[in-house]
Structures are given as C-alpha cells and as structure tokens.
Motif scaffolding. Structure first.
Motif, PDB file in Angstrom:
ATOM      1  N   ASP A 218      18.321  24.081  40.271  1.00  0.00           N
ATOM      2  CA  ASP A 218      18.367  25.232  41.271  1.00  0.00           C
ATOM      3  C   ASP A 218      17.020  25.899  40.859  1.00  0.00           C
ATOM      4  O   ASP A 218      16.338  26.491  41.720  1.00  0.00           O
ATOM      5  CB  ASP A 218      19.461  26.246  40.625  1.00  0.00           C
ATOM      6  CG  ASP A 218      20.861  25.739  40.984  1.00  0.00           C
ATOM      7  OD1 ASP A 218      20.645  24.967  41.921  1.00  0.00           O
ATOM      8  OD2 ASP A 218      21.611  26.255  40.533  1.00  0.00           O
ATOM      9  N   ALA A 219      16.462  26.111  39.632  1.00  0.00           N
ATOM     10  CA  ALA A 219      15.091  26.801  39.220  1.00  0.00           C
ATOM     11  C   ALA A 219      14.939  28.110  39.603  1.00  0.00           C
ATOM     12  O   ALA A 219      13.713  28.623  39.266  1.00  0.00           O
ATOM     13  CB  ALA A 219      14.099  25.713  39.849  1.00  0.00           C
ATOM     14  N   GLY A 220      15.784  28.701  40.405  1.00  0.00           N
ATOM     15  CA  GLY A 220      15.790  30.204  40.506  1.00  0.00           C
ATOM     16  C   GLY A 220      15.118  30.473  41.810  1.00  0.00           C
ATOM     17  O   GLY A 220      13.914  30.780  42.070  1.00  0.00           O
ATOM     18  N   PHE A 221      15.882  29.971  42.930  1.00  0.00           N
ATOM     19  CA  PHE A 221      15.161  30.298  44.445  1.00  0.00           C
ATOM     20  C   PHE A 221      14.891  31.732  44.705  1.00  0.00           C
ATOM     21  O   PHE A 221      13.756  32.083  45.128  1.00  0.00           O
ATOM     22  CB  PHE A 221      16.412  29.778  45.243  1.00  0.00           C
ATOM     23  CG  PHE A 221      16.155  30.203  46.798  1.00  0.00           C
ATOM     24  CD1 PHE A 221      15.202  29.601  47.391  1.00  0.00           C
ATOM     25  CD2 PHE A 221      16.639  31.385  47.193  1.00  0.00           C
ATOM     26  CE1 PHE A 221      14.744  30.258  48.838  1.00  0.00           C
ATOM     27  CE2 PHE A 221      16.687  31.623  48.739  1.00  0.00           C
ATOM     28  CZ  PHE A 221      15.606  31.184  49.350  1.00  0.00           C
ATOM     29  N   GLU A 222      15.836  32.625  44.307  1.00  0.00           N
ATOM     30  CA  GLU A 222      15.476  33.958  44.599  1.00  0.00           C
ATOM     31  C   GLU A 222      14.236  34.598  44.109  1.00  0.00           C
ATOM     32  O   GLU A 222      13.343  35.141  44.571  1.00  0.00           O
ATOM     33  CB  GLU A 222      16.596  34.861  44.229  1.00  0.00           C
ATOM     34  CG  GLU A 222      16.463  36.355  44.427  1.00  0.00           C
ATOM     35  CD  GLU A 222      17.666  37.288  44.276  1.00  0.00           C
ATOM     36  OE1 GLU A 222      17.616  38.344  44.439  1.00  0.00           O
ATOM     37  OE2 GLU A 222      18.795  36.764  43.661  1.00  0.00           O
ATOM     38  N   GLN A 223      14.038  34.141  42.890  1.00  0.00           N
ATOM     39  CA  GLN A 223      12.941  34.792  42.181  1.00  0.00           C
ATOM     40  C   GLN A 223      11.600  33.991  42.588  1.00  0.00           C
ATOM     41  O   GLN A 223      10.622  34.902  42.854  1.00  0.00           O
ATOM     42  CB  GLN A 223      12.901  34.046  40.524  1.00  0.00           C
ATOM     43  CG  GLN A 223      11.854  34.506  39.774  1.00  0.00           C
ATOM     44  CD  GLN A 223      11.725  33.942  38.510  1.00  0.00           C
ATOM     45  OE1 GLN A 223      12.506  32.860  38.175  1.00  0.00           O
ATOM     46  NE2 GLN A 223      10.863  34.394  37.486  1.00  0.00           N
ATOM     47  N   ILE A 238       9.429  24.673  45.481  1.00  0.00           N
ATOM     48  CA  ILE A 238      10.659  23.948  44.872  1.00  0.00           C
ATOM     49  C   ILE A 238      11.461  23.633  45.881  1.00  0.00           C
ATOM     50  O   ILE A 238      11.319  23.743  47.157  1.00  0.00           O
ATOM     51  CB  ILE A 238      11.558  24.558  44.005  1.00  0.00           C
ATOM     52  CG1 ILE A 238      12.036  25.719  44.507  1.00  0.00           C
ATOM     53  CG2 ILE A 238      10.785  24.956  42.547  1.00  0.00           C
ATOM     54  CD1 ILE A 238      13.117  26.537  43.483  1.00  0.00           C
ATOM     55  N   ILE A 239      12.571  22.583  45.572  1.00  0.00           N
ATOM     56  CA  ILE A 239      13.323  21.965  46.563  1.00  0.00           C
ATOM     57  C   ILE A 239      14.143  23.107  47.619  1.00  0.00           C
ATOM     58  O   ILE A 239      14.268  22.867  48.524  1.00  0.00           O
ATOM     59  CB  ILE A 239      14.555  21.172  46.080  1.00  0.00           C
ATOM     60  CG1 ILE A 239      13.896  19.764  45.404  1.00  0.00           C
ATOM     61  CG2 ILE A 239      15.551  20.689  47.056  1.00  0.00           C
ATOM     62  CD1 ILE A 239      14.790  19.021  44.544  1.00  0.00           C
ATOM     63  N   ASP A 240      14.555  24.055  46.964  1.00  0.00           N
ATOM     64  CA  ASP A 240      15.507  25.227  47.666  1.00  0.00           C
ATOM     65  C   ASP A 240      14.447  25.865  48.421  1.00  0.00           C
ATOM     66  O   ASP A 240      14.894  26.203  49.666  1.00  0.00           O
ATOM     67  CB  ASP A 240      16.099  26.207  46.470  1.00  0.00           C
ATOM     68  CG  ASP A 240      17.300  25.585  46.018  1.00  0.00           C
ATOM     69  OD1 ASP A 240      17.849  24.534  46.450  1.00  0.00           O
ATOM     70  OD2 ASP A 240      17.694  26.032  44.730  1.00  0.00           O
ATOM     71  N   GLY A 247      14.978  23.573  56.425  1.00  0.00           N
ATOM     72  CA  GLY A 247      16.230  23.168  56.906  1.00  0.00           C
ATOM     73  C   GLY A 247      16.602  24.256  57.566  1.00  0.00           C
ATOM     74  O   GLY A 247      17.321  24.198  58.765  1.00  0.00           O
ATOM     75  N   LEU A 248      16.811  25.650  56.964  1.00  0.00           N
ATOM     76  CA  LEU A 248      17.566  26.729  57.207  1.00  0.00           C
ATOM     77  C   LEU A 248      17.059  27.621  58.341  1.00  0.00           C
ATOM     78  O   LEU A 248      17.783  27.772  59.498  1.00  0.00           O
ATOM     79  CB  LEU A 248      18.088  27.561  56.139  1.00  0.00           C
ATOM     80  CG  LEU A 248      18.874  26.845  55.346  1.00  0.00           C
ATOM     81  CD1 LEU A 248      19.301  27.569  54.149  1.00  0.00           C
ATOM     82  CD2 LEU A 248      20.096  26.126  55.879  1.00  0.00           C
ATOM     83  N   VAL A 259      20.480  17.815  51.099  1.00  0.00           N
ATOM     84  CA  VAL A 259      19.737  18.095  49.799  1.00  0.00           C
ATOM     85  C   VAL A 259      20.588  18.810  48.801  1.00  0.00           C
ATOM     86  O   VAL A 259      20.466  18.619  47.880  1.00  0.00           O
ATOM     87  CB  VAL A 259      18.498  18.975  50.324  1.00  0.00           C
ATOM     88  CG1 VAL A 259      17.692  19.344  48.950  1.00  0.00           C
ATOM     89  CG2 VAL A 259      17.505  18.357  51.205  1.00  0.00           C
ATOM     90  N   GLY A 260      21.403  19.519  49.315  1.00  0.00           N
ATOM     91  CA  GLY A 260      22.386  20.343  48.477  1.00  0.00           C
ATOM     92  C   GLY A 260      23.363  19.463  47.620  1.00  0.00           C
ATOM     93  O   GLY A 260      23.670  19.385  46.471  1.00  0.00           O
ATOM     94  N   LEU A 261      23.829  18.357  48.373  1.00  0.00           N
ATOM     95  CA  LEU A 261      24.504  17.125  47.962  1.00  0.00           C
ATOM     96  C   LEU A 261      23.584  16.280  46.823  1.00  0.00           C
ATOM     97  O   LEU A 261      24.257  15.760  45.864  1.00  0.00           O
ATOM     98  CB  LEU A 261      25.131  16.168  48.853  1.00  0.00           C
ATOM     99  CG  LEU A 261      26.011  15.130  48.588  1.00  0.00           C
ATOM    100  CD1 LEU A 261      27.198  15.494  47.815  1.00  0.00           C
ATOM    101  CD2 LEU A 261      26.512  14.323  49.764  1.00  0.00           C
TER     102      LEU A 261
END
Length: 286
Positions: A218-223, A238-240, A247-248, A259-261
């Motif tokens: 996860d690494a902290g997407f929001e931050q 990062i990935i997210d 993607g979104l 990617v989530g899977l």
C-alpha cells in the motif's frame, strides 16, 4: 454481540470480492460487471501492467517506501509505549500520551501544510535558519534525495502515539508479580524491560508485524498523492498513484482491479510466509 462485527466484515469485506472478476473483463459502466465481455486473453490487464515501461520503477518505489516505513516505523511506538509505562508521574504520562494521539486525527492535507511551513525552500522555517547560518536553502519537498525521508519521518510522527495504544494495553496485561520478583532479585528497570516487558509483549509485536506485511504494497497512497510532485516522481511514484492516474482517471477500472488483485496476492504470500516464520519463534496468528 459478535453479530454487528461479523455483518460489517461480510458486507464491506467479503461481499465486494465478487468485483474481482472485473480484472478479467472488458468492464464498462453501461453494461455492468456481469454483462461486460471477458478480456482476450484473460490476463490482458495483468500483462498491460507488467509490460508498462514504469513497472520496474513503480515496484521498486513501492517496495522501498513500504520497507522503510516498516523498518523505521515498528520500533518508535514500542519505545514510546515503554517510556510512557515507565514514567513515574502519571499525570505527565497521560498528558504526553493524549498529546501524541492528536496528529493521527489530522488529514495529510493539513500535515502537508505544516511540512510546507517548516520545509519550504523559499519560506520554510528550517531554511530560514539555514540561511541565517550562511547555508543554501535545501529543497526538502522537491528533492529526490530528501523526499522519501520526509515521507517516512512524517508517517512516524503522525502515528507514533496511536500505534503505541496496543503496546500499552499489552504492557498493562503483564503480571505485576513478575516485576516484584525482579525488584527482589535486584534487577534494574532496564533489566526488567529487557527480560519481562519485551518478552511479555512479543506476541503482540509479531501479530502487528504480520498484519502490516499484509498491506506491504500500500505504501500510503493518500500521503504520497498529497505530497508528491513531478520533480520527485522517480522516487515517489508508487503502484497506487500510477493506477489512480492511468486506471481510474481514464476510467480503466479493469486495469485498476487487476493491479489491486496483483497487490493482494503478494500481500497474501507475505502474510503466510511471515506467519510460518513467526511460528518457529513461538508466535504467529494461527
């Protein structure tokens, strides 16, 4: 009494799992999940992610940031909990403990504003002091050399108090007669911490470490999304954040699900592996 908690997990955790099939479909909003056609081949979006020119950089950044947060973020809450529990002045300990919880309830937007006030290259307080001593301003928030350190440091500062709650509860559950026996034997406070307190909370430490490994990628997407900029993409993307952009924002939900899977599969392997390793030390969740 367990029913509300079980229902929450069923509704919000298990029931949405059916949506994982989006990763194998040409999903669009009009047709819906089940009416959308299957991707050809079925691994199309996994292949698209792996063959992306940014895949290596994204994976390296995600692993490094997550590893740094795990490596440097595990010890501070434990040390802080030990200091609070060993404080002889209960009012002072409660005050510091309450004060340490407050950053947890601040959003990353607010924290980024605080960091900007301190670390901005043009008007930050830290750079003002550096300038007064004849130094050159340091671009803390836009430098690839500093940005990961800022991420990890701000994450530790935000959650050190909140993360110590479980450790404090575990320390409170240790049999007090063990400490009495230690004092009778002439053990110092440091000796009792090393031989009584830390072994007493070992299972809690192992449990929390295993749970954190499950969210390793996860690494902290929001931050990161709030704090990063184009100049630090090479070390912060990062990935997210890539999935959010590619993607979104482009409504490619199938890619985001794939990617989530992918992340969940790696998290499962890490949890199973760490639990198997912890069982050799007498810990583990199951």
């Amino acid at each position: 009494m367990l029913l509300p908690g079980v229902l929450w997990f069923v509704v919000y955790k298990y029931f949405p799992m059916y949506g994982v099939i989006i990763a194998f479909k040409e999903y669009n909003l009009v047709d819906g999940v089940f009416a959308s056609g299957w991707a050809d081949p079925w691994y199309k979006y996994f292949k698209q992610f792996v063959e992306s020119p940014y895949f290596g950089q994204l994976l390296a950044n995600t692993f490094l940031i997550s590893f740094y947060k795990l490596l440097f973020g595990m010890a501070p809450p434990i040390v802080f909990a030990l200091l609070i529990s060993e404080c002889r002045y209960s009012r002072y300990a409660r005050f510091i403990q309450t004060l340490s919880y407050m950053p947890h309830f601040l959003s990353w937007v607010v924290i980024f504003g605080i960091l900007t006030a301190f670390l901005s290259q043009s008007s930050g307080l830290v750079n003002r002091y550096i300038g007064e001593f004849g130094g050159d301003p340091v671009p803390f928030l836009t430098s690839t050399d500093w940005f990961r350190s800022i991420l990890v440091g701000s994450d530790i500062w935000k959650d050190i108090g909140w993360g110590s709650i479980i450790y404090l509860a575990a320390i409170a559950g240790i049999d007090p007669t063990l400490y009495e026996a230690g004092r009778v034997d002439g053990a110092s406070r440091l000796r009792m911490i090393w031989h009584i307190t830390l072994p007493g909370i070992r299972n809690v430490i192992v449990l929390l470490m295993i749970l954190q490994l499950g969210h390793f990628l996860d690494a902290g997407f929001e931050q990161i999304y709030v704090m990063y900029n184009v100049q630090v993409y090479p070390v912060a993307d990062i990935i997210d954040t890539w999935v959010y952009r590619v993607g979104l924002q482009d409504l490619n939900f199938s890619l985001g699900s794939a990617v989530g899977l992918f992340k969940s599969a790696i998290g499962l392997v890490l949890v199973l592996g760490s639990n198997a390793l912890a069982r050799r030390w007498g810990g583990g969740i199951w």
